[in-house]
Write an enzyme that holds these catalytic residues in place. Structure first.
Site, short mmCIF file in Angstrom:
data_model
loop_
_atom_site.label_atom_id
_atom_site.label_comp_id
_atom_site.label_asym_id
_atom_site.label_seq_id
_atom_site.Cartn_x
_atom_site.Cartn_y
_atom_site.Cartn_z
N ASP A 11 -40.09 66.17 7.93
CA ASP A 11 -40.59 67.48 8.33
C ASP A 11 -42.04 67.40 8.79
O ASP A 11 -42.42 67.96 9.82
CB ASP A 11 -40.49 68.46 7.17
CG ASP A 11 -39.12 69.10 7.03
OD1 ASP A 11 -38.39 69.15 8.03
OD2 ASP A 11 -38.78 69.54 5.92
N VAL A 12 -42.86 66.71 8.00
CA VAL A 12 -44.29 66.64 8.32
C VAL A 12 -44.51 65.91 9.64
O VAL A 12 -45.28 66.35 10.50
CB VAL A 12 -45.06 65.96 7.18
CG1 VAL A 12 -46.51 65.70 7.58
CG2 VAL A 12 -45.02 66.82 5.92
#
Length: 405
Positions: free
Chosen positions: A181-182
């Protein structure tokens, strides 16, 4: 004469944030840190972003409500929160009004999910051709899996990362945080900035199609190209490195030490510093390629030696000869180090609804000489800025650091 504060690099940029969870909010928070005005739309039917309920822990609030989870606060500072229902005509009208004055729209609805509301890229850019839109999804806008949902854990599995993570004979493991996600959020930020440069040069906006799985596969980096070059599947090696030896975590007399020997010169200095001179002249270990070939024997010799030495002793010896080595901190230790304090790894933001009067967050690592990162707005309560934004649009969008009023 009063000295004005420097403006952020993205001062004046307006971002319409139609994202939730982590990948999209990571991107929009980063844009906000750089000075953009970010207007986050949250669904009143679900009491806002899903992560508001992903606790404990929560920030203690003066009204006792639990909508500021630590998870939500990790990716939602420097934003206005607006409660608006995309399925209602009123919500659609407000969002379209914001989009008409925005530079960027970032969304992470399922592919095609915004078309029925008239909020998709094609519809919005019919009237606003300069708009940059970034769509984040599990598998992307095309391909046989486009309609499948995606979460970080699933992307780490599908994209190959879990097959590389964990002990050799253990269960495949995800990375300890939502790194897919990051990283997807980071790619989204880069894509948005590149598209804005194109827009400023040509007047044309464009659509960015980004997926969690694509991002995950892209940052397989050397292990991905190891496979492509050799055809051999990478193996789980715990903390060991596939292309450098010794590069691992080693137990010592009172804990563990990270050792990262990156070249042959460092290996010679390492051996001399810790009393393993016999290894530096061993024909099995004189080059990195040979050390990879004989990693089992070399690892066993280092482990035997380190078990007789204390961690501070090892680190002191290796620091003196400039061989990379270090401790393994807990999160608390890491964020309390002198280095963390010197670099602003933790920031305290005043929050009028927090019982302690402030919330503590992770700082942005970017250090600019002219346009520094700013922390202007703490993570918002759900819908706290709805009335202000409704009053502001279609007049003028709010400009940082002032209130929309």
């Amino acid at each position: 004469m009063a000295v004005s504060e420097p403006k952020g690099a993205l001062d004046g940029l307006v971002v319409l944030d139609l994202t939730r969870i982590l990948a999209g909010p990571t991107a929009t928070q980063l844009l906000g840190d750089l000075g953009a005005t970010v207007i986050k739309i949250e669904n009143p039917k679900t009491n806002g972003d899903d992560t508001r309920a992903w606790g404990p822990p929560y920030a203690q609030t003066t009204d006792g409500e639990q909508d500021l989870s630590a998870y939500f606060m990790a990716a939602n500072r420097n934003k206005y929160s607006v409660a608006a229902d995309l399925s209602s005509p009123e919500g659609q009208q407000l969002i379209k009004a914001i989009a008409s004055q925005a530079d960027v729209v970032i969304e992470n609805y399922k592919p095609g999910g915004l078309e029925k509301y008239g909020l998709d890229f094609a519809t919005l850019t019919e009237r606003h051709p300069r708009l940059v839109c970034c769509s984040i999804s599990g598998f992307g806008q095309t391909g046989p899996n486009r309609d499948q949902p995606g979460y970080d854990l699933m992307a780490q599995g599908y994209g190959g990362m879990m097959s590389l993570t964990g002990e050799p004979d253990g269960t495949p493991m995800k990375v300890g945080v939502g790194i897919t996600d990051v990283m997807c959020g980071m790619y989204a930020t880069i894509g948005v900035l590149a598209a804005l440069r194109h827009r400023d040069a040509t007047g044309e906006g464009q659509h960015i199609d980004l997926s969690l799985v694509d991002s995950q596969m892209a940052w397989l980096i050397n292990e991905g190209t190891n496979f492509l070059a050799s055809g051999d599947l990478p193996k789980r090696r715990g903390n060991a490195h596939p292309n450098i030896v010794p590069y691992d975590v080693f137990p010592c007399a009172d804990g563990h030490v990270i050792l990262a020997v990156g070249n042959d010169g460092q290996f010679g200095r390492f051996c001399s510093a810790v009393g393993l001179d016999q290894l530096s002249g061993d024909v099995r270990f004189v080059t990195n390629s040979l050390r990879i070939e004989n990693r089992v024997a070399l690892t066993a010799a280092i482990q035997a030696r380190f078990q007789a030495l204390a961690m501070d002793d090892i680190l002191s010896r290796l620091r003196e000869v400039k061989v990379p080595a270090g401790p393994i901190h807990t999160v608390g230790q890491a964020l309390s180090t002198d280095q963390a304090r010197a670099r602003g790894a933790v920031v305290a933001m005043t929050h009028e609804d927090a019982a302690q009067g402030e919330v503590r967050l992770l700082g942005n690592p970017l250090k600019f000489s002219k346009t520094p990162v700013t922390y202007r707005r703490p993570p918002p309560r759900f819908g706290q800025d709805t009335d202000q934004i409704v009053r502001s649009f279609g007049q003028n969008p709010p400009k940082e650091p002032h209130s929309p009023d």
